[in-house]
Design a protein around this motif. Structure first.
Motif, PDB file in Angstrom:
ATOM      1  N   PRO A 131     -10.258  11.411 -44.817  1.00 15.85           N
ATOM      2  CA  PRO A 131     -11.172  10.736 -45.739  1.00 15.85           C
ATOM      3  C   PRO A 131     -10.990  11.172 -47.193  1.00 15.85           C
ATOM      4  CG  PRO A 131     -12.348  11.478 -43.808  1.00 15.85           C
ATOM      5  CD  PRO A 131     -10.978  12.047 -43.713  1.00 15.85           C
ATOM      6  N   THR A 132     -10.721  12.460 -47.387  1.00 17.79           N
ATOM      7  CA  THR A 132     -10.510  12.924 -48.758  1.00 17.79           C
ATOM      8  C   THR A 132      -9.236  12.317 -49.338  1.00 17.79           C
ATOM      9  OG1 THR A 132     -11.441  15.029 -48.025  1.00 17.79           O
ATOM     10  CG2 THR A 132     -10.488  14.968 -50.219  1.00 17.79           C
ATOM     11  N   VAL A 133      -8.195  12.233 -48.508  1.00 16.70           N
ATOM     12  CA  VAL A 133      -6.942  11.655 -48.994  1.00 16.70           C
ATOM     13  C   VAL A 133      -7.149  10.199 -49.401  1.00 16.70           C
ATOM     14  CG1 VAL A 133      -4.609  10.984 -48.340  1.00 16.70           C
ATOM     15  CG2 VAL A 133      -5.500  13.172 -47.609  1.00 16.70           C
ATOM     16  N   ILE A 134      -7.844   9.454 -48.545  1.00 13.49           N
ATOM     17  CA  ILE A 134      -8.060   8.039 -48.854  1.00 13.49           C
ATOM     18  C   ILE A 134      -8.907   7.892 -50.095  1.00 13.49           C
ATOM     19  CG2 ILE A 134      -9.107   5.899 -48.034  1.00 13.49           C
ATOM     20  CD1 ILE A 134      -8.244   6.544 -45.282  1.00 13.49           C
ATOM     21  N   GLU A 135      -9.927   8.765 -50.202  1.00 11.84           N
ATOM     22  CA  GLU A 135     -10.783   8.692 -51.380  1.00 11.84           C
ATOM     23  C   GLU A 135      -9.995   8.990 -52.652  1.00 11.84           C
ATOM     24  OE1 GLU A 135     -14.236  11.152 -51.008  1.00 11.84           O
ATOM     25  OE2 GLU A 135     -14.823  10.710 -53.093  1.00 11.84           O
ATOM     26  N   ALA A 136      -9.038   9.897 -52.546  1.00 11.33           N
ATOM     27  CA  ALA A 136      -8.240  10.235 -53.723  1.00 11.33           C
ATOM     28  C   ALA A 136      -7.215   9.158 -54.031  1.00 11.33           C
ATOM     29  CB  ALA A 136      -7.540  11.574 -53.513  1.00 11.33           C
ATOM     30  N   GLY A 137      -6.997   8.241 -53.069  1.00 14.10           N
ATOM     31  CA  GLY A 137      -6.092   7.131 -53.316  1.00 14.10           C
ATOM     32  C   GLY A 137      -4.772   7.206 -52.591  1.00 14.10           C
ATOM     33  N   GLY A 138      -4.610   8.205 -51.707  1.00  6.05           N
ATOM     34  CA  GLY A 138      -3.367   8.284 -50.955  1.00  6.05           C
ATOM     35  C   GLY A 138      -2.219   8.812 -51.803  1.00  6.05           C
ATOM     36  N   TYR A 139      -1.039   8.804 -51.222  1.00  8.06           N
ATOM     37  CA  TYR A 139       0.136   9.290 -51.928  1.00  8.06           C
ATOM     38  C   TYR A 139       0.500   8.353 -53.078  1.00  8.06           C
ATOM     39  CZ  TYR A 139       1.184  12.817 -48.398  1.00  8.06           C
ATOM     40  OH  TYR A 139       1.136  13.908 -47.575  1.00  8.06           O
ATOM     41  N   ASN A 140       0.983   8.951 -54.140  1.00  7.25           N
ATOM     42  CA  ASN A 140       1.380   8.186 -55.318  1.00  7.25           C
ATOM     43  C   ASN A 140       2.825   7.736 -55.142  1.00  7.25           C
ATOM     44  OD1 ASN A 140       2.242   7.351 -57.848  1.00  7.25           O
ATOM     45  ND2 ASN A 140       1.009   8.866 -58.934  1.00  7.25           N
ATOM     46  N   THR A 141       3.019   6.403 -55.108  1.00  9.78           N
ATOM     47  CA  THR A 141       4.369   5.921 -54.860  1.00  9.78           C
ATOM     48  C   THR A 141       5.226   5.901 -56.127  1.00  9.78           C
ATOM     49  OG1 THR A 141       3.466   3.721 -55.109  1.00  9.78           O
ATOM     50  CG2 THR A 141       3.818   4.490 -52.877  1.00  9.78           C
ATOM     51  N   LYS A 142       4.611   6.214 -57.258  1.00  8.53           N
ATOM     52  CA  LYS A 142       5.392   6.109 -58.491  1.00  8.53           C
ATOM     53  C   LYS A 142       5.981   7.441 -58.941  1.00  8.53           C
ATOM     54  CE  LYS A 142       3.315   1.955 -60.338  1.00  8.53           C
ATOM     55  NZ  LYS A 142       2.586   1.685 -59.089  1.00  8.53           N
ATOM     56  N   THR A 143       5.756   8.488 -58.148  1.00  9.50           N
ATOM     57  CA  THR A 143       6.343   9.762 -58.545  1.00  9.50           C
ATOM     58  C   THR A 143       7.234  10.282 -57.437  1.00  9.50           C
ATOM     59  OG1 THR A 143       5.852  12.095 -58.966  1.00  9.50           O
ATOM     60  CG2 THR A 143       4.195  10.835 -57.823  1.00  9.50           C
ATOM     61  N   VAL A 144       8.235  11.055 -57.815  1.00 10.97           N
ATOM     62  CA  VAL A 144       9.096  11.631 -56.781  1.00 10.97           C
ATOM     63  C   VAL A 144       8.541  12.952 -56.260  1.00 10.97           C
ATOM     64  CG1 VAL A 144      11.245  10.551 -57.431  1.00 10.97           C
ATOM     65  CG2 VAL A 144      10.533  12.618 -58.582  1.00 10.97           C
ATOM     66  N   GLY A 145       7.480  13.450 -56.875  1.00  7.00           N
ATOM     67  CA  GLY A 145       6.895  14.701 -56.399  1.00  7.00           C
ATOM     68  C   GLY A 145       5.581  14.410 -55.714  1.00  7.00           C
ATOM     69  N   GLU A 146       5.619  13.466 -54.774  1.00  4.59           N
ATOM     70  CA  GLU A 146       4.363  12.948 -54.220  1.00  4.59           C
ATOM     71  C   GLU A 146       3.547  14.001 -53.478  1.00  4.59           C
ATOM     72  OE1 GLU A 146       7.314  11.664 -52.911  1.00  4.59           O
ATOM     73  OE2 GLU A 146       7.233  12.940 -51.136  1.00  4.59           O
ATOM     74  N   ASP A 147       4.213  15.002 -52.884  1.00  4.53           N
ATOM     75  CA  ASP A 147       3.420  15.985 -52.143  1.00  4.53           C
ATOM     76  C   ASP A 147       2.585  16.854 -53.068  1.00  4.53           C
ATOM     77  OD1 ASP A 147       6.454  17.840 -51.219  1.00  4.53           O
ATOM     78  OD2 ASP A 147       5.725  17.061 -53.124  1.00  4.53           O
ATOM     79  N   MET A 148       3.205  17.299 -54.164  1.00  9.94           N
ATOM     80  CA  MET A 148       2.443  18.117 -55.105  1.00  9.94           C
ATOM     81  C   MET A 148       1.379  17.274 -55.791  1.00  9.94           C
ATOM     82  SD  MET A 148       3.882  20.253 -58.296  1.00  9.94           S
ATOM     83  CE  MET A 148       2.798  21.002 -59.494  1.00  9.94           C
ATOM     84  N   GLU A 149       1.750  16.065 -56.187  1.00  2.69           N
ATOM     85  CA  GLU A 149       0.818  15.237 -56.945  1.00  2.69           C
ATOM     86  C   GLU A 149      -0.427  14.932 -56.132  1.00  2.69           C
ATOM     87  OE1 GLU A 149      -0.216  11.846 -57.041  1.00  2.69           O
ATOM     88  OE2 GLU A 149      -1.231  12.279 -58.949  1.00  2.69           O
ATOM     89  N   LEU A 150      -0.260  14.710 -54.824  1.00  3.97           N
ATOM     90  CA  LEU A 150      -1.428  14.390 -54.004  1.00  3.97           C
ATOM     91  C   LEU A 150      -2.397  15.552 -53.958  1.00  3.97           C
ATOM     92  CD1 LEU A 150      -2.954  12.552 -52.055  1.00  3.97           C
ATOM     93  CD2 LEU A 150      -1.735  13.661 -50.192  1.00  3.97           C
ATOM     94  N   LEU A 151      -1.879  16.754 -53.708  1.00  2.00           N
ATOM     95  CA  LEU A 151      -2.784  17.888 -53.590  1.00  2.00           C
ATOM     96  C   LEU A 151      -3.510  18.148 -54.900  1.00  2.00           C
ATOM     97  CD1 LEU A 151      -3.867  19.963 -51.654  1.00  2.00           C
ATOM     98  CD2 LEU A 151      -2.200  21.580 -52.538  1.00  2.00           C
ATOM     99  N   VAL A 152      -2.752  18.073 -55.991  1.00  2.00           N
ATOM    100  CA  VAL A 152      -3.385  18.299 -57.293  1.00  2.00           C
ATOM    101  C   VAL A 152      -4.480  17.263 -57.523  1.00  2.00           C
ATOM    102  CG1 VAL A 152      -3.022  18.333 -59.775  1.00  2.00           C
ATOM    103  CG2 VAL A 152      -1.329  19.344 -58.279  1.00  2.00           C
ATOM    104  N   ARG A 153      -4.195  16.012 -57.176  1.00  2.00           N
ATOM    105  CA  ARG A 153      -5.190  14.968 -57.378  1.00  2.00           C
ATOM    106  C   ARG A 153      -6.408  15.170 -56.480  1.00  2.00           C
ATOM    107  NH1 ARG A 153      -4.102   9.992 -55.123  1.00  2.00           N
ATOM    108  NH2 ARG A 153      -1.901  10.545 -55.406  1.00  2.00           N
ATOM    109  N   MET A 154      -6.163  15.571 -55.242  1.00  2.00           N
ATOM    110  CA  MET A 154      -7.280  15.812 -54.330  1.00  2.00           C
ATOM    111  C   MET A 154      -8.147  16.946 -54.851  1.00  2.00           C
ATOM    112  SD  MET A 154      -5.394  15.421 -50.637  1.00  2.00           S
ATOM    113  CE  MET A 154      -6.699  16.060 -49.610  1.00  2.00           C
ATOM    114  N   ARG A 155      -7.499  18.020 -55.280  1.00  5.08           N
ATOM    115  CA  ARG A 155      -8.257  19.162 -55.784  1.00  5.08           C
ATOM    116  C   ARG A 155      -9.048  18.774 -57.022  1.00  5.08           C
ATOM    117  NH1 ARG A 155      -5.860  24.918 -54.667  1.00  5.08           N
ATOM    118  NH2 ARG A 155      -8.056  25.198 -55.121  1.00  5.08           N
ATOM    119  N   ARG A 156      -8.384  18.010 -57.866  1.00  2.00           N
ATOM    120  CA  ARG A 156      -9.063  17.596 -59.097  1.00  2.00           C
ATOM    121  C   ARG A 156     -10.277  16.755 -58.772  1.00  2.00           C
ATOM    122  NH1 ARG A 156      -6.114  14.363 -63.966  1.00  2.00           N
ATOM    123  NH2 ARG A 156      -7.981  14.048 -65.238  1.00  2.00           N
ATOM    124  N   MET A 157     -10.127  15.852 -57.818  1.00  2.00           N
ATOM    125  CA  MET A 157     -11.231  14.977 -57.462  1.00  2.00           C
ATOM    126  C   MET A 157     -12.416  15.779 -56.931  1.00  2.00           C
ATOM    127  SD  MET A 157     -11.283  11.995 -54.610  1.00  2.00           S
ATOM    128  CE  MET A 157     -11.559  13.097 -53.241  1.00  2.00           C
TER     129      MET A 157
END
Lengths: 480, 359, 120
Positions: A265-291
């Motif tokens: 649920p947190t991942v979906i709320e944050a918007g899922g993986y970002n398809t526009k970056t090549v560092g999607e794993d780091m970007e997701l966690l940072v975004r989740m934490r930020r949210m």
């Protein structure tokens, strides 16, 4: 010209010393924290009862998501080993990201799959799904295969997230070899739920040259090639010191894309993986934490200081450079997207420690080094090099790099000791001596090129040859 | 090279600073090399030490496996003689004691019935309990936790006041082991320790408590309703869950008011438990509230309809599923398919859309 | 003498089972994982099979499916940590003859083994 040059050299030296001093402090802290964390974990681990966990009805069901692209060579084996995971209730979702080879066909044949009309919704927008398959055979009840148009790893994972049933997801690389109790260990942070846990990760190991059969590590061996051995050291430094220390201060910014567990649920709320970056794993966690921080909800990210997953690392210089190039672009893109957090006290540890550190010492470091090299070449050109001074600086950096690697080796010895032959220790020490000279310049260059490419607008993943995990003993179940 | 040096050194006034930086660098290099040397020595020393110790451990383990298997399953085994012999020769060093205790605990964990009882007797005959009791009083948490674990696993009783203070210890593991101790050694009322538990009960602890309750405890099952008014929410949730797990139908009336509890998690647990217990009136109570509830509770209500209700109940809540509440829509349609398996193909996302247009 | 195949990956349980069943007078063969088990099953016939469900390389379910196809008259006893109803039901639906949960009582296991061996 002489005195301005000398002034520049002097200022540069002071800056270099300060930069170095900060790195040394970081090293010291990470060594101390990691030591405490490993020691604590070893002690806590004595009290785990697998049987109780396996029998429990309270253990949350997990969905294992594994995107696959042109993995036809080994996909059947990999799925089979996923099916034998030690965990009471789980489902496996393989997402065929528009493979051009026979991955899907092999899976359909081997696991007796048929297309089913499964209801689903795109909570996260993705490329079109061509079909969802399940097995006719009861033995493979927990397997689901999704066939979709090619969209990249992030897009495939998002599709998996949309389809899967459970609220804890585990995102893995399909060819990763998992330890048999990896899931039981990785779920533990979620169960000590005094605070909400949004993600958890573990230690990743280098699988090259290990004896692997049917998706299990039979024997751990040190990689034959220098380039892979150096990466063993890198992984030691990164996981046994870096991540452990970060997790202790709850400032972890990255959970490896090869193996990580998340709260869906947190991942979906944050918007899922970002398809526009090549560092999607780091970007997701940072975004989740930020949210979570912006919502002001207390939370934590778990890290399990236990080797849970083995992965193949690049063995050719070309593939390695391509990978590091991508990592640099990913880091830069992530930092840029979340630049608001830098030095922003609203984001606490994340803003005041983690992101600045990544900015100055992960992203900026190769560029500073490169500038240093250029400066040196410039001095060389004008015959202005103070060789003694240069030598002292060079040796200071070199001895620090060696010290860092040896410390990581020490932690490995103290904690898991997975390279059991004594000759391995000596080989690794030898590798540590050569690394700053033979390996590090390549990495630095890739990082510089990564930034250059990013500015140029390069977006792709680059060269990725899949040769299958290289090891001397490879058995297919048919060849018995 | 030297002429350049001289030129450079002559060239600027802050010569002292330069030499200073170089001196610092040299000091740094020396320091790093020293540390490195120490670490390399540590690594090699550690490796040798570990190898040596593991060899000894393995030897002791092999000895124990033969000894324990013979003790348990060999009828010709002369118990008294062998035990005396073992006590004299093989339980002398710290390592031997540790491995012996560990191995007996391992056996005991995997076996039950007569064999388990035999192991407990053996443990006492080897007088290993004295070592455990010494460990219990030590100051560090992992030694005490391990000692409590051994005591609870083998059901060796000690005075209550020795273990009670650990129930609310700072460290999870110590709390958990003391909880399990009280549970496993209890003849009645295994969860009495909950009365004095002040720290929240984590899912991790609940897993172990439930497991021990099922596999270890042999007395009468307590009435879990007694903790429904505990100050800790986690204990309340846990009790609600256990009521259903142990089919305490008589507690259904006590549970019903919890459906309106202020805490969402408690509401969810009560719906789940009442559902498991098959309480017929449940649907009547929760369907009417469907509209105001949040997503998680709505999902629970849908699950309840699937298990206890029928298509009519589904239709009752249909109007309250919003156009963009996709998760609920999918659940709804899956339940509809479940009720009408023949119509599986016709029931899909389009049909949901059509129904929307009807309304 | 009856031949029993034990498919189990817990080293302590293996040793104890081997000891006890050998003392009971049976011939015991041990397979530490699903792959070795498959190999043994293909090479020989057994009078009884005692298996875990969670095994490395090949799942217990696949093994049971294979045994039922190739030697349907061989009794199968499952020894597993799983206590979940659906897993137990699945196993019986696949045709196993008995299901013992871990931790287990060696004496009880021995009795059940004797019972199935005498039936044959």
């Amino acid at each position: 010209m002489g005195s301005t040059l000398n002034q520049i050299i002097e200022i540069a030296s002071w800056l270099f010393l300060i930069y170095g001093a900060i790195i040394c402090t970081g090293y010291l802290f990470s060594a101390v924290f990691s030591l405490i964390e490993i020691r604590d974990y070893k002690r806590r681990n004595n009290f785990v009862d697998e049987t109780a966990m396996l029998q429990s009805l309270n253990l949350p069901a997990i969905s294992i998501l594994a995107p696959a692209y042109n993995e036809g060579l080994n996909i059947v084996e990999n799925v089979r080993s996923l099916l034998t995971i030690n965990y009471p209730s789980f489902e496996i979702v393989i997402i065929n990201d528009g493979s051009k080879d026979d991955s899907l066909k092999k899976l359909i044949e081997e696991y007796e799959l048929e297309k089913r009309d499964i209801l689903h919704h795109s909570f996260i927008p993705t490329k079109t799904i061509r079909g969802i398959y399940k097995s006719r055979n009861k033995a493979f009840k927990s397997l689901t295969v999704v066939d979709k148009e090619n969209g990249g790893k992030a897009d495939a994972l998002n599709t998996g997230i949309n389809i899967c049933n459970n609220s804890i997801i585990c995102c893995i690389d399909v060819d990763c070899i998992l330890e048999h109790d990896a899931m039981l260990k990785l779920i533990k942070p979620f169960l000590n739920n005094e605070k909400k846990v949004i993600a958890s990760g573990g230690v990743i190991r280098v699988a090259n040259s290990c004896v692997i059969e049917d998706g299990r590590i039979i024997e751990v061996k040190l990689p034959e090639k220098f380039i892979a051995r150096v990466q063993v050291l890198e992984y030691f430094r990164a996981f046994l010191m870096g991540r452990m220390a970060w997790s202790r201060v709850d400032g972890l910014l990255l959970i490896s894309g090869a193996f990580g567990m998340f709260d869906k649920p947190t991942v979906i709320e944050a918007g899922g993986y970002n398809t526009k970056t090549v560092g999607e794993d780091m970007e997701l966690l940072v975004r989740m934490r930020r949210m979570m921080r912006e919502k002001n909800v207390p939370y934590t990210v778990g890290f399990v200081p236990d080797p849970l997953c083995w992965t193949e690392v690049p063995q050719s210089w070309k593939v390695l450079q391509s990978q590091r190039n991508r990592w640099t672009r990913g880091t830069a893109e992530t930092l840029w997207i979340h630049k608001k957090m830098l030095f922003n006290p609203k984001y606490k540890i994340l803003g005041m420690l983690s992101t600045p550190f990544w900015f100055f010492f992960e992203w900026l470091a190769p560029l500073i080094e490169f500038l240093g090299v250029l400066f040196f070449l410039f001095l060389l050109l004008f015959n202005q090099v103070n060789w003694v001074l240069f030598l002292t600086f060079f040796l200071a950096v070199y001895s620090f790099a060696f010290l860092f690697s040896v410390t990581a080796l020490f932690f490995e010895e103290y904690s898991f000791q997975q390279y059991t032959k004594p000759k391995y220790i000596f080989r690794l020490i030898g590798t540590a001596l050569l690394e700053p000279l033979l390996y590090h310049p390549v990495i630095m260059w890739s990082a510089v090129m990564g930034n250059f490419d990013l500015i140029r607008g390069k977006k792709k993943w680059g060269v990725m040859t899949r040769a299958g995990l290289t090891n001397p003993v490879r058995k297919n179940k048919d060849s018995d | 090279m030297t002429p350049n040096l001289v030129i450079l050194f002559d060239g600027f006034s802050n010569f002292r600073d330069w030499a200073w930086i170089m001196k610092i660098n040299v000091l740094i290099i020396a320091f790093f090399l020293f540390l490195t040397f120490c670490l390399v020595t540590f690594i090699l020393g550690l490796r040798l030490f570990k190898n040596f110790r593991n060899a000894k451990k393995q030897k002791q383990e092999n000895l124990l496996i033969d000894f324990l298997n013979s003790y348990l399953f060999d009828e010709d085994f002369e118990k008294q003689k062998e035990i005396e012999n073992f006590k004299k020769n093989h339980i002398n060093t710290d390592l031997e004691i540790k491995v012996t205790i560990k191995e007996i605990l391992l056996f005991h964990k995997n076996l039950k019935g007569e064999s388990a009882v035999a192991l407990e007797e053996l443990f006492l005959q080897l007088q290993l309990d004295s070592f455990i009791l010494k460990d219990l009083d030590k100051n560090n948490w992992y030694t005490s936790a391990r000692a409590i674990y051994a005591l609870s696993e083998l059901t060796i009783e000690v005075p209550v006041n020795k273990i009670e203070p650990y129930l609310n210890d700072l460290r999870d593991e110590v709390r958990q082991q003391s909880q399990l101790y009280f549970l496993k050694t209890a003849k009645t009322n295994p969860l009495q320790f909950l009365d004095i538990t002040k720290r929240p009960l984590t899912t991790w602890q609940q897993i172990y408590i439930e497991n021990a309750l099922k596999n270890f405890y042999e007395g009468p099952i307590p009435d879990f309703a007694q903790w429904l008014n505990h100050e800790l929410i986690s204990v309340v949730e846990f009790s609600i869950r256990l009521i259903a797990r142990y089919n305490q139908f008589e507690n259904i009336p006590t549970l019903v008011p919890f459906l309106k509890h202020e805490k969402e998690s408690v509401k969810i647990e009560s719906i789940r438990s009442l559902r498991t217990l098959g309480y017929e009136e449940l649907l009547g109570l929760i369907i009417s509230d469907f509209e105001q509830e949040n997503l998680l509770i709505k999902k629970e209500i849908l699950k309840t309809i699937k298990q206890l209700g029928d298509y009519n109940d589904l239709q009752k809540i249909r109007p309250f599923i919003g156009a963009d509440e996709w998760e609920l829509k999918i659940k709804y349609l899956n339940i509809e398919r479940f009720f009408f398996p023949e119509k599986m193909e016709q029931i899909n996302m389009e049909s949901m859309l059509e129904k929307e247009m009807e309304i | 003498m009856k031949k029993i195949l034990v498919i189990e990956d817990n080293p302590m349980v293996i040793k104890s089972l081997e000891f006890k069943l050998t003392k009971d007078g049976h011939e015991v063969l041990i397979a530490k994982d699903g792959r070795v088990a498959m190999k043994f099953l293909k090479e020989a016939n057994f009078d009884l099979i005692l298996t875990d469900l969670m095994l490395p390389f090949v799942t217990g379910k696949e093994l049971i499916s294979y045994i039922k196809k190739n030697s349907p008259q061989t009794p199968i006893i499952v020894l597993s940590t799983s206590t979940q109803e659906n897993i137990i039901m699945d196993a019986f639906n696949m045709g196993v003859d008995d299901f013992i949960t871990k931790p287990f009582s060696p004496n009880e296991l021995s009795l059940r083994v004797k019972r199935f061996l005498n039936k044959a």
